[in-house]
Design a protein around this motif. Structure first.
Motif, PDB file in Angstrom:
ATOM      1  N   ASP A 161     -42.722  34.122 -27.542  1.00  0.00           N
ATOM      2  CA  ASP A 161     -41.555  33.319 -27.928  1.00  0.00           C
ATOM      3  C   ASP A 161     -41.932  32.412 -29.097  1.00  0.00           C
ATOM      4  O   ASP A 161     -41.824  31.181 -29.035  1.00  0.00           O
ATOM      5  N   GLU A 163     -40.639  31.603 -31.804  1.00  0.00           N
ATOM      6  CA  GLU A 163     -39.656  30.688 -32.370  1.00  0.00           C
ATOM      7  C   GLU A 163     -39.695  29.339 -31.664  1.00  0.00           C
ATOM      8  O   GLU A 163     -39.346  28.315 -32.235  1.00  0.00           O
ATOM      9  N   VAL A 164     -40.101  29.351 -30.394  1.00  0.00           N
ATOM     10  CA  VAL A 164     -40.266  28.105 -29.641  1.00  0.00           C
ATOM     11  C   VAL A 164     -41.680  27.599 -29.833  1.00  0.00           C
ATOM     12  O   VAL A 164     -41.919  26.493 -30.297  1.00  0.00           O
ATOM     13  N   GLN A 185     -46.679  34.496 -38.121  1.00  0.00           N
ATOM     14  CA  GLN A 185     -45.285  34.901 -38.072  1.00  0.00           C
ATOM     15  C   GLN A 185     -44.465  33.830 -38.771  1.00  0.00           C
ATOM     16  O   GLN A 185     -44.821  32.656 -38.775  1.00  0.00           O
ATOM     17  N   SER A 186     -43.351  34.260 -39.349  1.00  0.00           N
ATOM     18  CA  SER A 186     -42.477  33.278 -39.991  1.00  0.00           C
ATOM     19  C   SER A 186     -41.943  32.284 -38.974  1.00  0.00           C
ATOM     20  O   SER A 186     -41.545  31.172 -39.318  1.00  0.00           O
ATOM     21  N   SER A 187     -41.946  32.672 -37.690  1.00  0.00           N
ATOM     22  CA  SER A 187     -41.426  31.792 -36.647  1.00  0.00           C
ATOM     23  C   SER A 187     -42.296  30.561 -36.439  1.00  0.00           C
ATOM     24  O   SER A 187     -41.872  29.608 -35.790  1.00  0.00           O
ATOM     25  N   HIS A 188     -43.515  30.568 -36.972  1.00  0.00           N
ATOM     26  CA  HIS A 188     -44.412  29.428 -36.791  1.00  0.00           C
ATOM     27  C   HIS A 188     -44.256  28.376 -37.887  1.00  0.00           C
ATOM     28  O   HIS A 188     -45.085  27.468 -37.990  1.00  0.00           O
ATOM     29  N   ASP A 189     -43.212  28.479 -38.696  1.00  0.00           N
ATOM     30  CA  ASP A 189     -43.040  27.526 -39.788  1.00  0.00           C
ATOM     31  C   ASP A 189     -42.882  26.096 -39.279  1.00  0.00           C
ATOM     32  O   ASP A 189     -43.187  25.144 -39.996  1.00  0.00           O
ATOM     33  N   TYR A 190     -42.401  25.941 -38.062  1.00  0.00           N
ATOM     34  CA  TYR A 190     -42.230  24.608 -37.482  1.00  0.00           C
ATOM     35  C   TYR A 190     -43.560  23.866 -37.379  1.00  0.00           C
ATOM     36  O   TYR A 190     -43.603  22.635 -37.330  1.00  0.00           O
TER      37      TYR A 190
END
Length: 473
Positions: A161, A163-164, A185-190
């Motif tokens: 997950d 994105e979370v 992953q691009s989801s780790h931009d946070y």
């Protein structure tokens, strides 16, 4: 503890002066300043954990081979403050870890997991790569309201997950990642935002890694072993992507040479965007309404481009001086795709001079062009012969040289005889020749008349007609 090797198997002996055995795997560190510090080495069964007393404050699990670690195994440790797991096979199952109310620090050092990654296959993670991986599930720590610190060291981490991801950590919890790598992953931009906000401390040594099939392309432009923070900053720079365009980071050759593409195809643009990601390597502006590309040469955001696609626009003129100045500062190759525009001429003199200087100086990075589909004016004899010579001399840099054609005839530039077209053979009589012949005839008539009058005067004494009729004479 100390270790001895028996027949290839390493066994651990405990110093009774500093440690008190609790069971077959766990001991209490009596020499520690904290009486509640316990260590478990080589765990084979969770039953050893269930035998620990509730007074445990700090628990270190080393070289464990547990196939699963549930919160129920530690739930009776109501005073547990710090959980450290080192060099162990670790699967933290997705259950209610919040049931351990006092736990505030989780330290994972050199851990790996055999939890399968559903995105790729059902095979264990450690069987598909030469490095072991640790799979973390955000829901595990999302319920730990008391958690204040998550420490990761010597771990190659995959977060389910994504994105979370680590953003699911409690608001007052800090992530400390000192050594290892994270699947990019691009989801780790946070994560970059967490670093900037002080909620995460990520070492500059942390790198990226990727899973999946290995090909020549993603080996050459890969995220593997690239600094994580630098990769995240590259992705953050894509916030400068123009509103009508799409930006994609496909890979990284070096940190100053990312494969970052800005695609503005069919966006209806009449001019170049004012800003793009500063390290963009590819700009695709095909099928728009551009009439020139002057902004490309003066805007600093376009300084790192290696591929410029301006095909299917309305570009009719290129500033040769600005173009040469732009490409002269390149430390890498650059390609201009100018197919299907309105070009009738091209800066052949400026570019020919640039190519000549570059060849003499040994410059390796030279521009390449695609020029087919333009209405080249082959009637312009002050341009066309030189354009043909330019294309012929630089055919290795004109990728579609064989398809560059005259607009009026459709004939390939290579096959057009400009010597005959621009230098036709002279006619038999030029105007100056006709004038000379006329003057020669007049002079001949005058000489003949003079000779006739002279003969008449000497023979018959007869004056010329003009003298006889001239009253003044």
């Amino acid at each position: 503890s100390s270790s001895r090797n028996y027949g290839g198997r390493r066994r651990y002996s405990l110093s009774t002066a500093t440690q008190l055995r609790v069971n077959d795997s766990c001991v209490q560190n009596t020499s520690s300043a904290s009486e509640g510090e316990y260590s478990c080495i080589g765990l084979l069964s969770p039953s050893s954990l269930s035998k620990l007393p509730p007074s445990v404050v700090n628990l270190t699990i080393t070289r464990s081979n547990l196939t699963a670690l549930h919160s129920s195994h530690l739930q009776h440790l109501t005073n547990l403050h710090r959980l450290s797991i080192r060099d162990s096979l670790l699967v933290m199952r997705n259950d209610t870890w919040g049931a351990i109310p006092e736990i505030s620090v989780i330290s994972l050092d050199g851990c790996w997991s055999n939890l399968p990654d559903d995105r790729h296959s059902n095979a264990p993670m450690n069987t598909r790569s030469d490095r072991p991986h640790l799979v973390l599930i955000p829901k595990v720590w999302s319920g730990m309201d008391s958690l204040r610190r998550l420490e990761l060291s010597k771990c190659n981490v995959i977060v389910r997950d994504a994105e979370v991801g680590f953003s699911a950590l409690p608001p007052n919890c800090k992530l400390v990642f000192t050594e290892g790598s994270l699947e990019c992953q691009s989801s780790h931009d946070y994560l970059l935002g967490m670093v900037e906000a002080g909620r995460a401390d990520v070492s500059k040594n942390i790198t990226c890694f990727t899973l999946g099939d290995i090909s020549m392309f993603n080996t050459y432009y890969t995220f593997n072993d690239k600094p994580l923070l630098d990769v995240l900053k590259l992705r953050k720079s894509m916030e400068l992507c123009p509103s009508k365009c799409s930006c994609v980071l496909l890979g990284i050759r070096s940190m100053d040479r990312p494969l970052l593409s800005v695609n503005c195809t069919n966006a209806g643009l009449t001019r170049l965007p004012d800003r793009i990601p500063p390290l963009a390597s590819t700009l695709v502006m095909s099928n728009n309404k551009l009439s020139n590309m002057d902004a490309l040469f003066s805007n600093r955001h376009y300084s790192r481009l290696a591929n410029c696609d301006f095909s299917d626009n309305f570009i009719s003129n290129i500033n040769g001086t600005a173009l040469v100045s732009y490409i002269s500062s390149r430390s890498h190759d650059i390609k201009f795709v100018l197919r299907n525009n309105n070009l009738t001429t091209f800066p052949v003199w400026e570019l020919s001079s640039f190519y000549s200087r570059s060849h003499r100086s040994g410059k390796k990075h030279l521009p390449a062009f695609e020029l087919s589909g333009n209405p080249w004016d082959c009637h312009n004899c002050s341009f066309s012969p030189y354009f043909k010579t330019f294309v012929y001399d630089n055919m290795f840099h004109i990728k579609d040289y064989a398809e560059v054609r005259c607009d009026n005839t459709g004939e390939r530039i290579f096959h057009t005889d400009f010597d005959r077209q621009c230098n036709p053979p002279p006619s038999l009589l030029l105007p100056i020749d006709v004038l000379n012949i006329f003057m020669a005839l007049v002079l001949s008539l005058l000489l003949a008349d003079f000779a006739y009058n002279f003969y008449q005067y000497r023979t018959h004494g007869k004056l010329p007609w003009i003298v006889r009729h001239c009253k003044i004479c």
